[in-house]
Design an enzyme around this catalytic site. Sequence first.
Site, mmCIF file in Angstrom:
data_model
loop_
_atom_site.group_PDB
_atom_site.id
_atom_site.type_symbol
_atom_site.label_atom_id
_atom_site.label_comp_id
_atom_site.label_asym_id
_atom_site.label_seq_id
_atom_site.Cartn_x
_atom_site.Cartn_y
_atom_site.Cartn_z
ATOM 1 C CB SER A 176 -0.905 0.011 1.238
ATOM 2 O OG SER A 176 -1.523 1.266 1.415
ATOM 3 C CE1 TYR A 189 -4.501 -2.358 4.889
ATOM 4 C CE2 TYR A 189 -3.554 -0.184 4.526
ATOM 5 C CZ TYR A 189 -4.119 -1.335 4.028
ATOM 6 O OH TYR A 189 -4.306 -1.477 2.669
#
Length: 284
Positions: A176, A189
Amino acid sequence: MSEETLPPQHQDHRPGREYKMDPEPIYFRESYRPAGKLTGKVALITGADSGIGRSVAIHFAKEGALVVMVYLEEHADAEETRRQVEACGSEMLYFAGDVIDDYLCQRVVDETIRKWGKIDILVNNAAEQHPQKQFEDITAEQWEHTFRTNILGMFQLTQKVLPHLKEGASIINTTSVTAYKGNPMLIDYSSTKGAIVGFTRSLSINLAARGIRVNGVAPGPIWTPLIPSTFTEEQVASFGSNTPMGRPGQPAEVAPAYVYLASEDSSYMSGQVLHVNGGSVING
């Protein structure tokens, strides 16, 4: 994030449901021209029921691959993915369950080998996120569960697939933009996505002599069911507005990067991460 990019909306159930989204994501664009780049390949994709995973499954099927879908429990979304993959003239195996379940990972591999005799492509895409405004609000249980899903599941499945991968095989891991830019509300995350970058780079070196390539894709803000099930209505309404392009991306804008990394077009690329993020320069 002040400009409205989407209708305000929120889903209480995680992971989210694609059919409840307004507008629904775009998974395939007619301007895409398949060229048989993955003909005869067997591709195993986690988190393939919706979002980026569904788009990757459809693009792989369009390129001639046989698809194995692993998803958590979004059965209606998974059925739609199966329908679209089979409409491409491909075949699909599908499994519901959690990637942190070691037994599930082994069953997926065993049944795939039993049916098709090989695995050529592994896409580790399953993930979860749980925003918290204050770092102190992240419990040890949340931190551990995010790591178990996002990186332990990836480790377990990769280990079980690896004995069946031959020279020329490809592993693609979804990381990401948060691994590079960080995110103040997604600390656990973002940390797992940073771990995935390190995992990708290190595993690529480890497997280079065996002719197996390992790469990653680092999406920016992409319109998937994870978004309305994670953020508030107000946050969804301005989702993606802080990118240079001023909007969120669609799954169909990310999936071709996976096709490239899975195909022979990227035969001299390993240990790398492609950044499909709406124009953000992160120098990673």
